[in-house]
Each structure stands twice: as C-alpha cells, then as structure tokens.
Design a protein around this motif. Structure first.
Motif, PDB file in Angstrom:
ATOM      1  N   PRO A  65       0.954  -1.245   0.149  1.00 54.09           N
ATOM      2  CA  PRO A  65      -0.194  -0.006  -0.129  1.00 54.09           C
ATOM      3  C   PRO A  65       0.859   1.502   0.008  1.00 54.09           C
ATOM      4  O   PRO A  65       0.481   2.272  -0.460  1.00 54.09           O
ATOM      5  N   SER A  66       2.119   1.229   0.374  1.00 57.38           N
ATOM      6  CA  SER A  66       2.966   2.510   0.426  1.00 57.38           C
ATOM      7  C   SER A  66       3.186   2.893  -0.862  1.00 57.38           C
ATOM      8  O   SER A  66       3.679   4.071  -1.164  1.00 57.38           O
ATOM      9  N   VAL A  67       2.936   2.339  -2.071  1.00 55.89           N
ATOM     10  CA  VAL A  67       3.368   2.417  -3.401  1.00 55.89           C
ATOM     11  C   VAL A  67       2.436   3.416  -3.828  1.00 55.89           C
ATOM     12  O   VAL A  67       2.513   4.274  -4.801  1.00 55.89           O
ATOM     13  N   ILE A  68       1.218   3.357  -3.330  1.00 56.55           N
ATOM     14  CA  ILE A  68       0.018   4.147  -4.106  1.00 56.55           C
ATOM     15  C   ILE A  68      -0.765   4.875  -2.847  1.00 56.55           C
ATOM     16  O   ILE A  68      -1.692   5.447  -3.038  1.00 56.55           O
ATOM     17  N   ASP A  69       0.176   5.453  -1.963  1.00 53.22           N
ATOM     18  CA  ASP A  69      -0.512   6.240  -1.000  1.00 53.22           C
ATOM     19  C   ASP A  69      -0.237   7.796  -1.154  1.00 53.22           C
ATOM     20  O   ASP A  69      -0.889   8.513  -0.176  1.00 53.22           O
ATOM     21  N   GLY A  70       0.371   8.036  -1.997  1.00 56.09           N
ATOM     22  CA  GLY A  70       0.342   9.709  -2.647  1.00 56.09           C
ATOM     23  C   GLY A  70       1.563  10.216  -1.984  1.00 56.09           C
ATOM     24  O   GLY A  70       1.816  11.604  -2.174  1.00 56.09           O
ATOM     25  N   ARG A  71       2.668   9.610  -1.344  1.00 57.26           N
ATOM     26  CA  ARG A  71       3.634  10.005  -0.798  1.00 57.26           C
ATOM     27  C   ARG A  71       4.931   9.195  -1.453  1.00 57.26           C
ATOM     28  O   ARG A  71       4.905   8.093  -1.564  1.00 57.26           O
ATOM     29  N   PRO A  72       6.036   9.763  -2.059  1.00 52.43           N
ATOM     30  CA  PRO A  72       7.046   8.919  -2.535  1.00 52.43           C
ATOM     31  C   PRO A  72       8.226   8.531  -1.578  1.00 52.43           C
ATOM     32  O   PRO A  72       8.991   8.054  -1.742  1.00 52.43           O
ATOM     33  N   SER A  73       7.677   8.459  -0.271  1.00 55.13           N
ATOM     34  CA  SER A  73       8.508   7.852   0.840  1.00 55.13           C
ATOM     35  C   SER A  73       8.221   6.286   0.950  1.00 55.13           C
ATOM     36  O   SER A  73       8.542   5.837   2.117  1.00 55.13           O
ATOM     37  N   GLY A  74       7.333   5.536  -0.029  1.00 51.38           N
ATOM     38  CA  GLY A  74       7.279   4.296   0.304  1.00 51.38           C
ATOM     39  C   GLY A  74       8.321   3.384   0.428  1.00 51.38           C
ATOM     40  O   GLY A  74       9.349   3.943  -0.032  1.00 51.38           O
ATOM     41  N   ASP A  75       7.993   2.292   1.169  1.00 47.31           N
ATOM     42  CA  ASP A  75       9.133   1.504   1.300  1.00 47.31           C
ATOM     43  C   ASP A  75       9.138  -0.066   0.696  1.00 47.31           C
ATOM     44  O   ASP A  75       9.387  -0.972   1.238  1.00 47.31           O
ATOM     45  N   TRP A  76       8.582  -0.256  -0.445  1.00 48.97           N
ATOM     46  CA  TRP A  76       8.409  -1.483  -1.294  1.00 48.97           C
ATOM     47  C   TRP A  76       9.786  -1.882  -1.746  1.00 48.97           C
ATOM     48  O   TRP A  76      10.535  -1.201  -2.150  1.00 48.97           O
ATOM     49  N   GLU A  77      10.122  -3.201  -1.687  1.00 42.43           N
ATOM     50  CA  GLU A  77      11.479  -3.670  -2.057  1.00 42.43           C
ATOM     51  C   GLU A  77      11.360  -5.185  -2.399  1.00 42.43           C
ATOM     52  O   GLU A  77      10.691  -5.769  -1.715  1.00 42.43           O
ATOM     53  N   THR A  78      12.442  -5.342  -2.859  1.00 34.75           N
ATOM     54  CA  THR A  78      12.621  -6.982  -3.518  1.00 34.75           C
ATOM     55  C   THR A  78      13.724  -7.326  -2.547  1.00 34.75           C
ATOM     56  O   THR A  78      14.201  -6.530  -1.783  1.00 34.75           O
ATOM     57  N   GLN A  79      13.869  -8.703  -2.497  1.00 32.78           N
ATOM     58  CA  GLN A  79      15.091  -9.056  -1.685  1.00 32.78           C
ATOM     59  C   GLN A  79      16.347  -8.842  -2.399  1.00 32.78           C
ATOM     60  O   GLN A  79      16.388  -8.377  -3.672  1.00 32.78           O
TER      61      GLN A  79
END
Length: 195
Positions: A65-79
C-alpha cells in the motif's frame, strides 16, 4: 456604354459568398484534447515472473500500500540478489495496480529511490504479466521517472516492475507509482487472473 460598365463593376457585382465564406469556425476548430487526470487504483498486488519452478520472493508482498499512498517515501522492495538478473531465479518483480475498471493510460510516474536497473510498464486486462501490453521502460535515476504511453493504451491493470535490478546491492525499490489518464471509452472482456 459607360453606364453599363459601371453597373458591372459597382457594388453588388462581386461574387463573394454570403455568410462569411471560408472563415467558418465550426469547420476549422480542432477537436478538444482528452482530459488527463491522476487515476486512483482500487487495489495493488505483488507481480512476479519466476524463471523456473519453486522460486518466490517473499519480500515483494510487504508494504504494497505504501506504493500508492500519494507519498514518494514508500518502502516497497525486493529481496537482495547476486546480480541484476535476479540470480537467474526470476524474469521480473514488481507491483500490479488494479484500477477497478478499464482506463486509458497516458503516462505512469514512478518514484524509485535508487538509480540503475530497468523499470518496465505494461497495461491490459489480465493479471498475467505476459498477457499485458508493453508500454515502455525507464532507467531509475534516484527520483521520479515517467513512462509515457504513445499512443494511449487501455486496460484495467497497470504493471510496474523491474526487469533488471539496480546494483549495490542488487535490490529493487519503489517509493510511489501514479497513473495518469482517463476512463476508457469501452469495457473490454476481462483476462486471466493468475500471475
């Protein structure tokens, strides 16, 4: 005789069409451009295309959800992987946005906090990455990049994924994804649902 010549060349002797002639604005004005606005996804899923059976990246399902919350500070990542090609364990990792209905995509803005690698955008009516139409790709620059659809493409699903990982360490990261476009003119048939 002079009177006859005057009658032929005087006012009222011209052949101009009445009503303005060729300056009719209704026929020469350009059609209005379609409005492009930020579209709101109705859901987000992990997207993965393993190169072989038995591999799964357990990290990509976290913090979606951090990828589409309107803020560029999301923390999605791969291993982390051994190389930019996912250690040959996968052919792509990323996120799949469900727009809730078919939309016409004009461009996708992606904030990736690391530089390098390749981010690709695909659009269509299936959740399967191989069934989606490739729109374009960009190399992340540590900030915002834009992938434009030219011409615009329609579909319910928008895939944003790494086809090559940034180096040092070899890990993909996304802060925000924003889709811009408009509602599609028609509703195409849905596609398969498997990733």
């Amino acid at each position: 005789m002079g009177l006859g010549a005057w009658a032929l060349s005087g006012p009222g002797g011209d052949d101009k069409p009445k009503g303005g002639g060729a300056t009719d604005n209704a026929q020469t004005s350009a059609p209005p451009k379609p409005t492009v606005a930020k579209l709101t996804p109705q859901g987000i899923f992990q997207a993965e295309r393993p190169a072989g059976p038995g591999h799964g990246d357990g990290t990509i399902g976290k913090n979606l959800p951090s990828v589409i919350d309107g803020r560029p500070s999301g923390d999605w990542e791969t291993q982390s992987y051994y190389d930019a090609d996912f250690g040959r364990l996968s052919k792509g990792l990323g996120v799949l946005l469900d727009m809730g209905k078919p939309v016409k995509v004009a461009n996708v803005k992606i904030y990736a906090p690391v530089s390098g690698g390749v981010l690709q955008v695909r659009v269509g009516d299936s959740k399967s990455p191989t069934d989606l139409k490739r729109v374009g790709e960009q190399t992340p620059n540590g900030g915002e990049v834009t992938v434009a659809a030219n011409p615009q493409v329609s579909g319910r699903y928008v895939l944003v994924w790494f086809t090559k990982l940034p180096g040092g360490p070899f890990k993909g990261r996304l802060g925000e994804v924003a889709v811009y476009g408009a509602a599609a003119d028609h509703v195409p048939a849905g596609g398969r649902c498997e990733l």
